[in-house]
Motif scaffolding. Structure first.
Motif, PDB file in Angstrom:
ATOM      1  N   LYS A 234      30.523  -2.573 -12.804  1.00  0.00           N
ATOM      2  CA  LYS A 234      30.928  -2.341 -14.195  1.00  0.00           C
ATOM      3  C   LYS A 234      29.704  -1.901 -14.989  1.00  0.00           C
ATOM      4  CE  LYS A 234      34.964  -5.295 -14.604  1.00  0.00           C
ATOM      5  NZ  LYS A 234      35.821  -4.113 -14.832  1.00  0.00           N
ATOM      6  N   GLU A 235      29.719  -0.651 -15.413  1.00  0.00           N
ATOM      7  CA  GLU A 235      28.553  -0.093 -16.076  1.00  0.00           C
ATOM      8  C   GLU A 235      28.372  -0.611 -17.502  1.00  0.00           C
ATOM      9  OE1 GLU A 235      28.903   4.101 -15.944  1.00  0.00           O
ATOM     10  OE2 GLU A 235      28.562   4.242 -13.769  1.00  0.00           O
ATOM     11  N   ASN A 236      29.468  -0.914 -18.153  1.00  0.00           N
ATOM     12  CA  ASN A 236      29.411  -1.266 -19.576  1.00  0.00           C
ATOM     13  C   ASN A 236      29.240  -2.774 -19.781  1.00  0.00           C
ATOM     14  OD1 ASN A 236      31.976  -1.633 -18.502  1.00  0.00           O
ATOM     15  ND2 ASN A 236      33.022  -1.282 -20.457  1.00  0.00           N
ATOM     16  N   VAL A 237      28.183  -3.334 -19.193  1.00  0.00           N
ATOM     17  CA  VAL A 237      27.890  -4.769 -19.284  1.00  0.00           C
ATOM     18  C   VAL A 237      26.507  -4.954 -19.905  1.00  0.00           C
ATOM     19  CG1 VAL A 237      27.475  -6.906 -18.003  1.00  0.00           C
ATOM     20  CG2 VAL A 237      29.331  -5.381 -17.303  1.00  0.00           C
ATOM     21  N   THR A 238      26.422  -5.888 -20.840  1.00  0.00           N
ATOM     22  CA  THR A 238      25.138  -6.271 -21.434  1.00  0.00           C
ATOM     23  C   THR A 238      24.918  -7.755 -21.200  1.00  0.00           C
ATOM     24  OG1 THR A 238      25.271  -4.584 -23.156  1.00  0.00           O
ATOM     25  CG2 THR A 238      23.810  -6.455 -23.582  1.00  0.00           C
ATOM     26  N   LEU A 239      23.686  -8.107 -20.855  1.00  0.00           N
ATOM     27  CA  LEU A 239      23.292  -9.507 -20.716  1.00  0.00           C
ATOM     28  C   LEU A 239      22.471  -9.893 -21.942  1.00  0.00           C
ATOM     29  CD1 LEU A 239      22.782 -12.216 -19.288  1.00  0.00           C
ATOM     30  CD2 LEU A 239      20.909 -11.100 -18.020  1.00  0.00           C
ATOM     31  N   SER A 240      22.949 -10.861 -22.696  1.00  0.00           N
ATOM     32  CA  SER A 240      22.243 -11.351 -23.878  1.00  0.00           C
ATOM     33  C   SER A 240      21.654 -12.721 -23.575  1.00  0.00           C
ATOM     34  CB  SER A 240      23.203 -11.456 -25.070  1.00  0.00           C
ATOM     35  OG  SER A 240      23.714 -10.189 -25.423  1.00  0.00           O
ATOM     36  N   ILE A 241      20.341 -12.845 -23.733  1.00  0.00           N
ATOM     37  CA  ILE A 241      19.645 -14.099 -23.466  1.00  0.00           C
ATOM     38  C   ILE A 241      19.125 -14.655 -24.773  1.00  0.00           C
ATOM     39  CG2 ILE A 241      17.731 -15.190 -22.238  1.00  0.00           C
ATOM     40  CD1 ILE A 241      17.929 -12.950 -20.152  1.00  0.00           C
ATOM     41  N   ALA A 242      19.709 -15.763 -25.214  1.00  0.00           N
ATOM     42  CA  ALA A 242      19.295 -16.417 -26.450  1.00  0.00           C
ATOM     43  C   ALA A 242      18.390 -17.599 -26.120  1.00  0.00           C
ATOM     44  CB  ALA A 242      20.516 -16.890 -27.236  1.00  0.00           C
ATOM     45  N   ASP A 277      22.972 -19.234 -35.672  1.00  0.00           N
ATOM     46  CA  ASP A 277      24.430 -19.247 -35.723  1.00  0.00           C
ATOM     47  C   ASP A 277      24.978 -19.130 -34.302  1.00  0.00           C
ATOM     48  OD1 ASP A 277      27.098 -19.051 -36.273  1.00  0.00           O
ATOM     49  OD2 ASP A 277      26.909 -17.442 -37.757  1.00  0.00           O
ATOM     50  N   MET A 278      24.951 -20.243 -33.584  1.00  0.00           N
ATOM     51  CA  MET A 278      25.380 -20.227 -32.191  1.00  0.00           C
ATOM     52  C   MET A 278      26.871 -19.927 -32.032  1.00  0.00           C
ATOM     53  SD  MET A 278      24.379 -20.275 -29.100  1.00  0.00           S
ATOM     54  CE  MET A 278      22.693 -20.830 -29.312  1.00  0.00           C
ATOM     55  N   PRO A 279      27.759 -20.452 -32.889  1.00  0.00           N
ATOM     56  CA  PRO A 279      29.171 -20.083 -32.729  1.00  0.00           C
ATOM     57  C   PRO A 279      29.399 -18.572 -32.787  1.00  0.00           C
ATOM     58  CG  PRO A 279      28.978 -21.986 -34.157  1.00  0.00           C
ATOM     59  CD  PRO A 279      27.586 -21.484 -33.929  1.00  0.00           C
ATOM     60  N   HIS A 280      28.723 -17.896 -33.703  1.00  0.00           N
ATOM     61  CA  HIS A 280      28.879 -16.445 -33.809  1.00  0.00           C
ATOM     62  C   HIS A 280      28.396 -15.754 -32.539  1.00  0.00           C
ATOM     63  CE1 HIS A 280      27.800 -12.293 -34.972  1.00  0.00           C
ATOM     64  NE2 HIS A 280      28.882 -12.387 -35.731  1.00  0.00           N
ATOM     65  N   PHE A 281      27.248 -16.185 -32.016  1.00  0.00           N
ATOM     66  CA  PHE A 281      26.729 -15.603 -30.779  1.00  0.00           C
ATOM     67  C   PHE A 281      27.711 -15.799 -29.632  1.00  0.00           C
ATOM     68  CE2 PHE A 281      24.441 -16.603 -26.759  1.00  0.00           C
ATOM     69  CZ  PHE A 281      24.004 -15.328 -26.444  1.00  0.00           C
ATOM     70  N   LEU A 282      28.205 -17.019 -29.464  1.00  0.00           N
ATOM     71  CA  LEU A 282      29.121 -17.304 -28.362  1.00  0.00           C
ATOM     72  C   LEU A 282      30.414 -16.516 -28.490  1.00  0.00           C
ATOM     73  CD1 LEU A 282      28.558 -21.158 -28.126  1.00  0.00           C
ATOM     74  CD2 LEU A 282      27.824 -19.448 -26.449  1.00  0.00           C
ATOM     75  N   ASN A 283      30.840 -16.265 -29.711  1.00  0.00           N
ATOM     76  CA  ASN A 283      32.068 -15.517 -29.911  1.00  0.00           C
ATOM     77  C   ASN A 283      31.960 -14.070 -29.438  1.00  0.00           C
ATOM     78  OD1 ASN A 283      34.827 -15.428 -31.205  1.00  0.00           O
ATOM     79  ND2 ASN A 283      33.824 -13.769 -32.328  1.00  0.00           N
ATOM     80  N   THR A 284      30.735 -13.558 -29.299  1.00  0.00           N
ATOM     81  CA  THR A 284      30.555 -12.187 -28.827  1.00  0.00           C
ATOM     82  C   THR A 284      30.604 -12.086 -27.303  1.00  0.00           C
ATOM     83  OG1 THR A 284      28.123 -12.310 -28.639  1.00  0.00           O
ATOM     84  CG2 THR A 284      29.046 -11.745 -30.805  1.00  0.00           C
ATOM     85  N   LEU A 285      30.660 -13.217 -26.608  1.00  0.00           N
ATOM     86  CA  LEU A 285      30.547 -13.210 -25.148  1.00  0.00           C
ATOM     87  C   LEU A 285      31.903 -13.200 -24.458  1.00  0.00           C
ATOM     88  CD1 LEU A 285      27.742 -15.898 -24.628  1.00  0.00           C
ATOM     89  CD2 LEU A 285      27.484 -13.433 -25.058  1.00  0.00           C
ATOM     90  N   ASP A 286      31.929 -12.580 -23.296  1.00  0.00           N
ATOM     91  CA  ASP A 286      33.093 -12.656 -22.409  1.00  0.00           C
ATOM     92  C   ASP A 286      32.915 -13.748 -21.363  1.00  0.00           C
ATOM     93  OD1 ASP A 286      34.764 -10.215 -23.217  1.00  0.00           O
ATOM     94  OD2 ASP A 286      32.774  -9.358 -22.946  1.00  0.00           O
ATOM     95  N   VAL A 287      31.678 -13.957 -20.920  1.00  0.00           N
ATOM     96  CA  VAL A 287      31.371 -14.987 -19.925  1.00  0.00           C
ATOM     97  C   VAL A 287      30.029 -15.605 -20.297  1.00  0.00           C
ATOM     98  CG1 VAL A 287      30.998 -15.516 -17.480  1.00  0.00           C
ATOM     99  CG2 VAL A 287      32.568 -13.671 -18.124  1.00  0.00           C
ATOM    100  N   PHE A 288      29.933 -16.923 -20.172  1.00  0.00           N
ATOM    101  CA  PHE A 288      28.671 -17.633 -20.373  1.00  0.00           C
ATOM    102  C   PHE A 288      28.172 -18.076 -19.007  1.00  0.00           C
ATOM    103  CE2 PHE A 288      25.953 -21.267 -21.147  1.00  0.00           C
ATOM    104  CZ  PHE A 288      25.246 -20.908 -22.294  1.00  0.00           C
TER     105      PHE A 288
END
Length: 390
Positions: A234-242, A277-288
């Protein structure tokens, strides 16, 4: 002893406002002030102290001096430094006596806190609680220090039996079993509620995320190494590391960035630093994803589940108490890049599975890990301890 139960919470200051500090702040905020008088005691004014003051919680600062201040975090990493700091520990206990003397209960945030107050708690009749936090495994000198701490305190708070058995030797655990009390840290499900963000999640790309201290213990290198294979599917994947490194840990973050560069995936990985704002960050994720090498029961996993985000996490510590494999996420073996790939792809490929697992995750948090249950259990325990000591 007055009508209120005075609890002194001893916390050694830190440059980071991590999960343990967040949980302590929530507890301090929620204690019933009609019955409890919480005081946060620290050696320095850090972010936890500042936030506690902003919420009207009494904060006492007694600075470390000399070697005790110089070595601070290094004391447990190199316990040979302890004798050099011994006189300063005695000095600190003398300086803090007037605060501790008024306590009905003393609560220590971790092993370092217990050892720092050891001269006082060894001779006082005031009930003392050792909150394990992450804890250090009982190997070598740490086993000896754990034994000292177990003999000094009256109660030990842990998050799971698995955590206690990892941290303590079999002999220590069996000898002191009656001292252990399991407390599952709570999540404020009104704050971590996906309904406040309905309709705001982006659908153009998939987003995998994690929130963790940027340290080797969190196993982030394995997650980065898994991303190229995920991108091949899947090419359209971003990994966000907080998150940010702990004290003195910036070199490890640079090594992770070099790893990203070697994989040539800079366009798909973002290090976004500390998140308020952790709730906002988590809401942007598909998988944690949390590929830790060891844990208690990770707060970030509970927060993700409360936000209806399915979780892929290593089966370490008490993580299996909150991640039910196949129901609200997947449990994998630690130190295994390959084990991360398939569960993540399975969730990205199946939106209905992500949705059903996410909803089940929030149900489990509400049933077993709510902040209300956590606070109620804490208050009941404090009352029992205080009544027993009268």
């Amino acid at each position: 002893m007055g009508e209120q139960i005075r609890v002194i919470f001893f916390h050694i200051g830190s440059d980071t406002f991590g999960g343990g500090s967040k949980m302590l702040l929530r507890l301090l905020q929620s204690l019933d002030r009609d019955h409890f008088d919480p005081i946060l005691l620290s050696n320095t004014t850090d972010e936890l102290c500042e936030r506690a003051r902003n919420h009207g919680i009494a904060v006492k600062i007694i600075p470390f001096r000399g070697a005790l201040d110089t070595y601070n975090r290094k004391l447990l990493a190199n316990s040979s430094l302890l004798p050099r700091a011994g006189l300063r520990i005695l000095q600190f206990n003398w300086n803090v006596y007037s605060v501790l003397y008024s306590a009905d209960i003393i609560w220590c945030k971790n092993l370092r806190a217990v050892l720092t107050l050891l001269p006082y708690i060894s001779v006082t009749s005031t009930p003392t609680i050792w909150n394990i936090g992450l804890g250090l495994e009982s190997n070598g000198k740490v086993r000896y220090l754990n034994s000292i701490a177990l003999r000094a305190v009256d109660h030990v708070f842990i998050e799971s039996e698995e955590q206690a058995q990892r941290i303590f030797s079999a002999t220590q655990y069996e000898r002191c079993r009656d001292q252990f009390t399991i407390f599952h840290k709570g999540i404020d499900t009104s704050e971590f509620d996906p309904r406040q963000f309905e309709g705001t999640r982006e659908e153009e790309e998939f987003r995998i995320g994690t929130a963790a201290s940027i340290s080797p213990r969190k196993g982030l290198g394995y997650l980065i190494d898994a991303l190229p294979t995920i991108l091949a599917e899947k090419e359209n994947v971003t990994l966000s590391i907080a998150g940010k490194p702990p004290d003195g840990g910036k070199e490890y973050k640079e090594r992770l960035k070099e790893r990203v560069h070697r994989h040539n995936i800079e366009d798909h990985v973002e290090f976004i630093g500390w998140i308020d704002d952790m709730p906002h960050f988590l809401n942007t994720l598909d998988v944690f994803v949390l590929p830790s090498l060891n844990e208690g029961i990770p707060g970030s996993v509970r927060e993700a589940l409360a936000m209806e985000v399915p979780v892929v996490a290593t089966d370490v510590g008490g993580t299996s108490n909150v991640v039910i494999d196949g129901q609200n996420g997947y449990l994998i073996e630690p130190e295994d890049t390959t084990a991360i790939i398939q569960p993540v792809l399975s969730l990205l490929d199946n939106p209905s599975k992500r949705s059903s697992m996410g909803k089940r995750g929030r149900e489990i948090i509400q049933e077993l890990f709510s902040i209300e249950n956590y606070n109620s259990q804490y208050e009941q325990f404090f009352r029992r301890v205080n009544e027993t000591s009268d």
